[in-house]
Design an enzyme around this catalytic site. Sequence first.
Site, mmCIF file in Angstrom:
data_model
loop_
_atom_site.group_PDB
_atom_site.id
_atom_site.type_symbol
_atom_site.label_atom_id
_atom_site.label_comp_id
_atom_site.label_asym_id
_atom_site.label_seq_id
_atom_site.Cartn_x
_atom_site.Cartn_y
_atom_site.Cartn_z
ATOM 1 N N ASP A 204 35.964 -11.111 17.173
ATOM 2 C CA ASP A 204 35.837 -11.164 18.813
ATOM 3 C C ASP A 204 35.751 -12.597 19.145
ATOM 4 O OD1 ASP A 204 35.950 -9.828 21.105
ATOM 5 O OD2 ASP A 204 34.011 -10.081 21.415
ATOM 6 N N SER A 228 36.119 -8.384 27.185
ATOM 7 C CA SER A 228 36.896 -7.641 26.394
ATOM 8 C C SER A 228 36.866 -6.096 26.907
ATOM 9 C CB SER A 228 36.227 -7.500 24.882
ATOM 10 O OG SER A 228 36.235 -8.909 24.364
ATOM 11 N N GLN A 278 43.577 -6.670 20.686
ATOM 12 C CA GLN A 278 42.522 -6.413 21.493
ATOM 13 C C GLN A 278 43.066 -6.826 23.040
ATOM 14 O OE1 GLN A 278 39.540 -9.761 22.973
ATOM 15 N NE2 GLN A 278 38.413 -8.552 21.595
#
Length: 291
Positions: A204, A228, A278
Site C-alpha cells: 500500500d 484507498s 488498487q
Amino acid sequence: MKAPVRELLHLFDLEQLEDNLFRGQTQANGQRSVFGGLVAGQALLAASRTVPEERPVHSLHAYFLRPGDFNVPIVYDVERIRDGKSFTTRRVKAIQHGRPIFSLAASYQVVEEGASHQAAMPDVPDPETLDTDQAIRLKLVERLPEQYRKDFLTERPVEFRPVTPLDPISPEPKAPVREVWFKVVDTVDASPVLHQALLAYCSDFGLMGTAMLPHGMNFWQANTQCASIDHAMWFHNDFRIDEWLLYRSDSPFAGGARGMNFGSIYRQDGTLVASVAQEGLMRQHRSDSPA
C-alpha cells in the site's frame, strides 16, 4: 533487532480473543487515520491464522470502508466461508467503535503443479547502486516546514530505494509509472504467513501516488484528499520480505476523482512474486474552498 522492525512485528502479533476473533494494535504514522496497509496486513494474518499452513494464500480482495482510529485497537472477525478439497475461503471484517472499517476476502489453495509463465522484470539498476531512502530524505528535509522534519527523518522499518527519485514537495507532472526497490531492514525470522501479511502491508506504500504523477499531485498538498478505496493482491511465488523486492506500478486511468493503479512485485532474481491492483480517491479541492 532494530527498534523500528521490532515495533512493526509487534503490530503483527495479533491477540486471539476467540476461535475466529483477533485483536491488532494500531500506530500513529503522521496521517489522519490508520495506514491502510497495516489494516490489510493484519486482516490477512487473522484470516491465515484459521487456515492450515499447507494451504497458502493466493489472493485477497478488500475494501476500505471508514478511516481507522489509531487511538484504539482493531478487532478482526473471521468468517470461515468454505473449506473445500483444494480451496479455502475466508472473509474478515475489521471493526472499531462497533462499526466495520474494512472488509477482506481471501482465498487459499493446496500447492499444485501446473503450466507456468510470467511477465519479465523491468531492466532497472540493482538496489545497492541507488541512493538510500534516508539519503534522499536528508536532501529534502530543509525544504519542509519545521513541524514535519522530525517525523520525515524518523527511522523506518521498511527501506525504499526508488529507481527514479521524485520530488514530493514540488512535484512536476510525469508519466504514471513508478519503480521502487524495498525490503524490511532487519531479518524477519518467521513463517511464510507473516511474510505474506507484511507484503500486503508494504504493497500500500506509494501505490496510490502512481495515478497522481501525471497531475503534479501528492499527499503533501493541503487541497488534495486521497484515500484507498479497494485493494487486491495475487500471490504467485515464494519470497522473503527482508530481501530486496522490486515494486513496479503503473496507472492506466484516472477520472471521476478516482485513480486506478496496478503493480507487479519481483524478487531480485527476476521472479514475479505478486500482482496488485488498487483504486483510490484523488480529489482536489479548490484552494479557496474548505477541504
